[in-house]
Design a protein around this motif. Sequence first.
Motif, PDB file in Angstrom:
ATOM      1  N   ARG A 187       0.805  -1.237   0.000  1.00  0.00           N
ATOM      2  CA  ARG A 187       0.000   0.000   0.000  1.00  0.00           C
ATOM      3  C   ARG A 187       0.832   1.279   0.000  1.00  0.00           C
ATOM      4  N   ASP A 188       1.916   1.238  -0.760  1.00  0.00           N
ATOM      5  CA  ASP A 188       2.754   2.433  -0.847  1.00  0.00           C
ATOM      6  C   ASP A 188       2.457   3.275  -2.083  1.00  0.00           C
ATOM      7  N   GLY A 189       1.410   2.891  -2.834  1.00  0.00           N
ATOM      8  CA  GLY A 189       1.026   3.665  -4.010  1.00  0.00           C
ATOM      9  C   GLY A 189       1.797   3.303  -5.264  1.00  0.00           C
ATOM     10  N   LYS A 190       2.581   2.236  -5.198  1.00  0.00           N
ATOM     11  CA  LYS A 190       3.363   1.787  -6.351  1.00  0.00           C
ATOM     12  C   LYS A 190       3.350   0.265  -6.409  1.00  0.00           C
ATOM     13  N   ILE A 191       3.427  -0.259  -7.623  1.00  0.00           N
ATOM     14  CA  ILE A 191       3.597  -1.692  -7.802  1.00  0.00           C
ATOM     15  C   ILE A 191       5.076  -1.919  -8.092  1.00  0.00           C
ATOM     16  N   SER A 192       5.752  -2.520  -7.153  1.00  0.00           N
ATOM     17  CA  SER A 192       7.180  -2.792  -7.333  1.00  0.00           C
ATOM     18  C   SER A 192       7.366  -4.031  -8.209  1.00  0.00           C
ATOM     19  N   ARG A 193       8.559  -4.224  -8.661  1.00  0.00           N
ATOM     20  CA  ARG A 193       8.892  -5.412  -9.448  1.00  0.00           C
ATOM     21  C   ARG A 193       8.581  -6.678  -8.638  1.00  0.00           C
ATOM     22  N   THR A 194       8.890  -6.655  -7.354  1.00  0.00           N
ATOM     23  CA  THR A 194       8.635  -7.801  -6.482  1.00  0.00           C
ATOM     24  C   THR A 194       7.140  -8.089  -6.393  1.00  0.00           C
ATOM     25  N   GLU A 195       6.333  -7.042  -6.200  1.00  0.00           N
ATOM     26  CA  GLU A 195       4.882  -7.220  -6.116  1.00  0.00           C
ATOM     27  C   GLU A 195       4.319  -7.745  -7.432  1.00  0.00           C
ATOM     28  N   LEU A 196       4.806  -7.215  -8.543  1.00  0.00           N
ATOM     29  CA  LEU A 196       4.351  -7.675  -9.852  1.00  0.00           C
ATOM     30  C   LEU A 196       4.703  -9.145 -10.043  1.00  0.00           C
ATOM     31  N   LEU A 197       5.909  -9.524  -9.679  1.00  0.00           N
ATOM     32  CA  LEU A 197       6.326 -10.923  -9.801  1.00  0.00           C
ATOM     33  C   LEU A 197       5.472 -11.841  -8.918  1.00  0.00           C
ATOM     34  N   GLN A 198       5.131 -11.388  -7.725  1.00  0.00           N
ATOM     35  CA  GLN A 198       4.287 -12.201  -6.844  1.00  0.00           C
ATOM     36  C   GLN A 198       2.940 -12.487  -7.499  1.00  0.00           C
ATOM     37  N   VAL A 199       2.327 -11.455  -8.066  1.00  0.00           N
ATOM     38  CA  VAL A 199       1.027 -11.639  -8.711  1.00  0.00           C
ATOM     39  C   VAL A 199       1.169 -12.551  -9.928  1.00  0.00           C
ATOM     40  N   LEU A 200       2.194 -12.336 -10.722  1.00  0.00           N
ATOM     41  CA  LEU A 200       2.396 -13.178 -11.904  1.00  0.00           C
ATOM     42  C   LEU A 200       2.589 -14.641 -11.498  1.00  0.00           C
ATOM     43  N   ARG A 201       3.354 -14.875 -10.444  1.00  0.00           N
ATOM     44  CA  ARG A 201       3.548 -16.252  -9.962  1.00  0.00           C
ATOM     45  C   ARG A 201       2.218 -16.865  -9.533  1.00  0.00           C
ATOM     46  N   GLU A 202       1.422 -16.081  -8.819  1.00  0.00           N
ATOM     47  CA  GLU A 202       0.128 -16.584  -8.348  1.00  0.00           C
ATOM     48  C   GLU A 202      -0.812 -16.864  -9.518  1.00  0.00           C
ATOM     49  N   MET A 203      -0.806 -15.992 -10.505  1.00  0.00           N
ATOM     50  CA  MET A 203      -1.738 -16.138 -11.619  1.00  0.00           C
ATOM     51  C   MET A 203      -1.288 -17.196 -12.626  1.00  0.00           C
ATOM     52  N   LEU A 204       0.010 -17.252 -12.877  1.00  0.00           N
ATOM     53  CA  LEU A 204       0.498 -18.150 -13.923  1.00  0.00           C
ATOM     54  C   LEU A 204       1.084 -19.446 -13.368  1.00  0.00           C
ATOM     55  N   GLY A 205       1.496 -19.427 -12.119  1.00  0.00           N
ATOM     56  CA  GLY A 205       1.994 -20.634 -11.466  1.00  0.00           C
ATOM     57  C   GLY A 205       3.037 -21.374 -12.270  1.00  0.00           C
ATOM     58  N   LEU A 206       2.792 -22.652 -12.450  1.00  0.00           N
ATOM     59  CA  LEU A 206       3.757 -23.510 -13.134  1.00  0.00           C
ATOM     60  C   LEU A 206       3.601 -23.505 -14.648  1.00  0.00           C
ATOM     61  N   GLN A 207       2.719 -22.655 -15.159  1.00  0.00           N
ATOM     62  CA  GLN A 207       2.497 -22.605 -16.603  1.00  0.00           C
ATOM     63  C   GLN A 207       3.684 -22.010 -17.351  1.00  0.00           C
ATOM     64  N   VAL A 208       4.463 -21.185 -16.661  1.00  0.00           N
ATOM     65  CA  VAL A 208       5.643 -20.564 -17.283  1.00  0.00           C
ATOM     66  C   VAL A 208       6.836 -20.708 -16.344  1.00  0.00           C
ATOM     67  N   THR A 209       8.013 -20.594 -16.920  1.00  0.00           N
ATOM     68  CA  THR A 209       9.226 -20.723 -16.109  1.00  0.00           C
ATOM     69  C   THR A 209       9.497 -19.429 -15.349  1.00  0.00           C
ATOM     70  N   GLU A 210      10.342 -19.513 -14.352  1.00  0.00           N
ATOM     71  CA  GLU A 210      10.727 -18.328 -13.587  1.00  0.00           C
ATOM     72  C   GLU A 210      11.386 -17.301 -14.509  1.00  0.00           C
ATOM     73  N   GLU A 211      12.162 -17.768 -15.463  1.00  0.00           N
ATOM     74  CA  GLU A 211      12.818 -16.863 -16.419  1.00  0.00           C
ATOM     75  C   GLU A 211      11.776 -16.110 -17.248  1.00  0.00           C
ATOM     76  N   GLN A 212      10.717 -16.801 -17.676  1.00  0.00           N
ATOM     77  CA  GLN A 212       9.656 -16.152 -18.434  1.00  0.00           C
ATOM     78  C   GLN A 212       8.919 -15.131 -17.565  1.00  0.00           C
ATOM     79  N   LEU A 213       8.665 -15.487 -16.306  1.00  0.00           N
ATOM     80  CA  LEU A 213       8.021 -14.544 -15.384  1.00  0.00           C
ATOM     81  C   LEU A 213       8.859 -13.279 -15.229  1.00  0.00           C
ATOM     82  N   GLN A 214      10.167 -13.461 -15.050  1.00  0.00           N
ATOM     83  CA  GLN A 214      11.066 -12.313 -14.916  1.00  0.00           C
ATOM     84  C   GLN A 214      11.012 -11.442 -16.169  1.00  0.00           C
ATOM     85  N   SER A 215      10.967 -12.082 -17.317  1.00  0.00           N
ATOM     86  CA  SER A 215      10.913 -11.353 -18.584  1.00  0.00           C
ATOM     87  C   SER A 215       9.609 -10.563 -18.718  1.00  0.00           C
TER      88      SER A 215
END
Length: 187
Positions: free
Chosen positions: A118-146
């Motif tokens: 709740r700091d008014g920004k979506i950090s890279r870490t927060e974005l990665l967390q959501v992507l991991r939750e939404m995409l799970g094992l469907q994509v690799t960690e490298e693809q998530l980072q990309s």
Amino acid sequence: MNPEPEPEPRLNLCVIPVSAAVLLRLHQRFQFLDKDSRGHLRSEDLEAELSENPIGDRIVGAFFQPGQETVDFPSFVRVLAHFRPTEKNRTRDGVQPEPANSRNRKLKFAFQLYDQDRDGKISRTELLQVLREMLGLQVTEEQLQSIAERAIQEADLDRDDAICFDKFRKSLEKVDIDHKMSVRFLE
């Protein structure tokens, strides 16, 4: 000659006119979730409903203010109002507050699902967390980072390695947010 049927009474709840029938359906749903008839819901009551949703825990969190452990019926309705389809013919008169189901309010709600600190920004870490939750094992960690890197680069015009709400809103200009964030049982 038959007179026209009286329109269904509408209650102004959450700055969205809500018919008595919709309010009744919401109350029935609330009572169904409130299995112990306490008059409020706990996060566990909502978690079972959203267990299939990959970001269900974030949505459940949206029902509760920091430090709050229960949600009453009016608060339940206020959160669900974000998922009510937008009334296309409705215009604001400038005096009434922006309705919870407006495009802007829906985007703010979605933004808060990402912005967990709740700091008014979506950090890279927060974005990665959501992507991991939404995409799970469907994509690799490298693809998530990309994906995260590309999203940050496209939206981060001031190079602070985060996405503020204005950048978030701008990046979703062409997305039909009303379609993506509407629950038809609220009609």
